[in-house]
Design an enzyme around this catalytic site. Structure first.
Site, PDB file in Angstrom:
ATOM      1  N   LYS A  70       0.461  10.661  -1.223  1.00 35.11           N
ATOM      2  CA  LYS A  70      -0.662   9.662  -0.960  1.00 35.11           C
ATOM      3  C   LYS A  70      -1.001   9.523   0.541  1.00 35.11           C
ATOM      4  CE  LYS A  70      -2.157   4.825  -2.336  1.00 35.11           C
ATOM      5  NZ  LYS A  70      -1.468   3.659  -2.855  1.00 35.11           N
ATOM      6  N   SER A  76      -4.778   1.826  -6.580  1.00 31.46           N
ATOM      7  CA  SER A  76      -5.293   2.696  -5.629  1.00 31.46           C
ATOM      8  C   SER A  76      -4.959   4.019  -5.678  1.00 31.46           C
ATOM      9  CB  SER A  76      -5.245   1.980  -4.219  1.00 31.46           C
ATOM     10  OG  SER A  76      -3.740   2.227  -4.013  1.00 31.46           O
ATOM     11  N   SER A 116      -1.322  -0.508  -7.840  1.00 31.04           N
ATOM     12  CA  SER A 116      -1.735   0.693  -7.781  1.00 31.04           C
ATOM     13  C   SER A 116      -0.672   1.893  -7.991  1.00 31.04           C
ATOM     14  CB  SER A 116      -2.002   0.748  -6.143  1.00 31.04           C
ATOM     15  OG  SER A 116      -3.015   0.083  -6.079  1.00 31.04           O
TER      16      SER A 116
HETATM   17  N1  GLN Z   1      -6.033  -3.421  -7.589  1.00 31.62           N
HETATM   18  C1  GLN Z   1      -5.245  -4.101  -6.729  1.00 31.62           C
HETATM   19  C2  GLN Z   1      -5.901  -4.522  -5.243  1.00 31.62           C
HETATM   20  O1  GLN Z   1      -6.975  -3.994  -5.389  1.00 31.62           O
HETATM   21  C3  GLN Z   1      -3.796  -3.417  -6.405  1.00 31.62           C
HETATM   22  C4  GLN Z   1      -3.995  -2.463  -5.454  1.00 31.62           C
HETATM   23  C5  GLN Z   1      -2.556  -1.887  -4.701  1.00 31.62           C
HETATM   24  O2  GLN Z   1      -1.754  -2.189  -5.665  1.00 31.62           O
HETATM   25  N2  GLN Z   1      -2.617  -1.250  -3.610  1.00 31.62           N
HETATM   26  O3  GLN Z   1      -5.462  -5.338  -4.497  1.00 31.62           O
END
Ligand code: GLN
Length: 494
Positions: free
Chosen positions: A79, A160, A184
């Site tokens: 990532k 994400s 995410s």
């Molecule tokens: N969807 C969540 C957010 O937008 C989680 C994102 C994540 O875990 N990095 O914060």
């Protein structure tokens, strides 16, 4: 041959390498071709084929010398939130333009030390903020799955870690690293039919990983089997003196923990996760999961997590607050992009105005607001109190149960562009993942079935702090029962 190689798991590829069925260079060449073949998905931001082949050649030497590490010769995607020495690291943001770290994150250093081969850096929501991989400066990522009656609509892979999920699901990496702040790893795993494990907060070092919300961020594996998650977590995890929040605890042999099943295990079913308006197919999948674990010998126990309904609100105060503070460092002086101005102040403003996307700006605004004098007590402090209540709920529940079963997400993958004009609708995707994040608990998503539209749906197992072993064992049991072997529409080499 090459599509056979890209269809392997970490475990079967490891065994094939050990037996000499193929070399790491061959395995890596097949994956380099797969990475090219899946370019339409936009999963990779940076491909590193030369580096991959060099690493593979080194792995082959170590295998021949009998010195193979736990991930020796296995091609994976990283990532693009992990700093990789000398390799462009973007966090999906314009503001990190041209940033080539002079250091390696601890997690990637651990993986490469164990012999893993890097295929490239994969796409993500900007600074890991999002649930659909729609906010990356490098463009949206497409899910390799399509609805069964609608092959036209492009679906999101979740976020994400959407690039990680799409690459693994489409057979363009044997596995990938992800990070999970509020879901995410787990939500994109659910959307793409793969396994995603968020370890206990403190299990993996955060050093060298671009920070979003420091008290929540955790790195973890995204793989095509539960066994692979165990193998890869073992290679990623460990105490790191450079991260004061990493825990000085031995890393167990997670793969050995897979055996034993759930017989005698007590599995909690949280009443509060049965939300109003939850789609019938999610409820049905959950019931199915309960049946599977019961059938495998677990005892099912209803539990209460009474503060669940405040989790999302608390998360969307705590996470932006920490983000606004972490992102203050991007000032045009130290990293990446600089947009000139008449004064220093103007240069800061121009750089941040141009360098950050809309969602990141929204979070910085929310974060600075809830931390400002006059609102700090009403919002930030209150959210912290709610957070400790939520952690308390789980502590109480774990007096009675060994693990908790819940859906991973309230829906399957949706279309690109959907939920974009309503941030709250987007944030609702995290409703089942955020509580474990706030409490720092390990949680895994396992592909468990298909929606009416023919899209993958995951079930989630949440465990006690530092008890990834129980989480993995229960996940293995779900995986066995679900026997999920449907493949996405778009697979490299097909
Ligand atoms: N969807 C969540 C957010 O937008 C989680 C994102 C994540 O875990 N990095 O914060």
């Amino acid at each position: 041959m090459s599509s056979e190689l890209t269809g392997l798991t970490l475990a079967t590829a490891r065994d094939g390498l050990a037996k000499g069925d193929f070399t790491s260079v061959e395995l890596t060449q097949a994956h380099v071709a797969a990475v090219e073949a899946v370019r339409p998905l936009n999963a990779y931001i940076t491909e590193t084929p030369e580096k991959a082949l060099e690493m593979a050649a080194e792995s082959d030497k170590r295998i021949a010398a009998g010195k193979a590490g736990a991930m020796e010769g296995l091609p994976i995607a990283i990532k693009d939130l992990f700093c990789t020495k000398g390799v462009l690291t973007t966090a999906g943001s314009h503001i990190l333009d041209g940033f080539h770290p002079t250091y390696e994150s601890t997690v990637t250093a651990n993986l490469f030390g164990a012999g893993a081969v890097m295929l490239g850096k994969v796409n993500l929501d900007e600074f890991a903020m999002g649930s659909a991989n729609m906010t990356s400066y490098y463009g949206a990522v497409e899910n390799p799955w399509k609805r069964k009656d609608d092959k036209k609509t492009k679906l999101v892979p979740g976020g994400s870690s959407g690039g990680s999920a799409a690459a693994v699901a489409a057979r363009a990496a044997l596995a990938a690293t992800g990070t999970d702040t509020g879901g995410s790893i787990r939500q994109p795993a659910s959307f793409t039919g793969i396994v995603g494990l968020k370890p206990t907060y403190g299990r993996c070092s955060r050093w060298g990983t671009v920070a979003f919300a420091s008290s929540l961020d955790q790195a973890g594996p995204m793989t095509r089997s539960v066994r692979d998650a165990a193998i890869m977590l073992g290679a990623m995890a460990g105490f790191d003196p450079k991260d004061s929040t990493s825990m000085d605890k031995p890393v167990p042999n997670f793969e050995a923990a897979l055996d034993g099943g759930v017989k005698g295990m007590r599995i909690g079913i949280p009443r509060e996760y049965r939300m109003d308006g939850m789609p019938a197919e999610i409820e049905k999948l959950w019931q199915q999961g309960i049946g599977w674990l019961k059938g495998a010998g677990a005892t099912i126990v209803d539990i209460d997590l009474p503060h669940t309904k405040y989790a999302l609100a608390a998360y969307y105060i705590v996470a932006p607050a920490e983000a606004s503070s972490n992102l203050a460092r991007y000032d045009g002086v130290r990293y990446g992009l600089r947009v000139p101005g008449q004064t220093l102040q103007e240069m800061y403003e121009n750089t941040r105005a141009e360098g950050f996307g809309r969602e990141v700006k929204r979070r910085v605004l929310i974060g600075t607001y809830v931390l400002s004098a006059g609102y700090y007590d009403a919002y930030y402090l209150k959210a912290q109190k709610v957070r400790s209540r939520i952690a308390g709920d789980f502590r109480d529940a774990f007096d009675h149960v060994d693990a908790i079963l819940a859906p991973t997400a309230p829906n399957a993958a949706f279309g690109q562009g959907e939920n974009m004009d309503d941030p709250i609708a987007m944030y609702l995707n995290d409703v089942f993942t955020v509580p474990a994040s706030l409490a720092g608990l390990p949680a895994i998503s396992v592909p468990a079935g298909l929606s009416a539209e023919g899209l993958p749906l995951g079930l989630q197992i949440i465990g006690r702090p530092f008890d990834e072993e129980t989480v993995l064992r229960a996940a293995r049991s779900l995986e066995d029962a679900a026997d999920f072997d449907t493949k996405p529409d778009f697979i490299a080499g097909r």
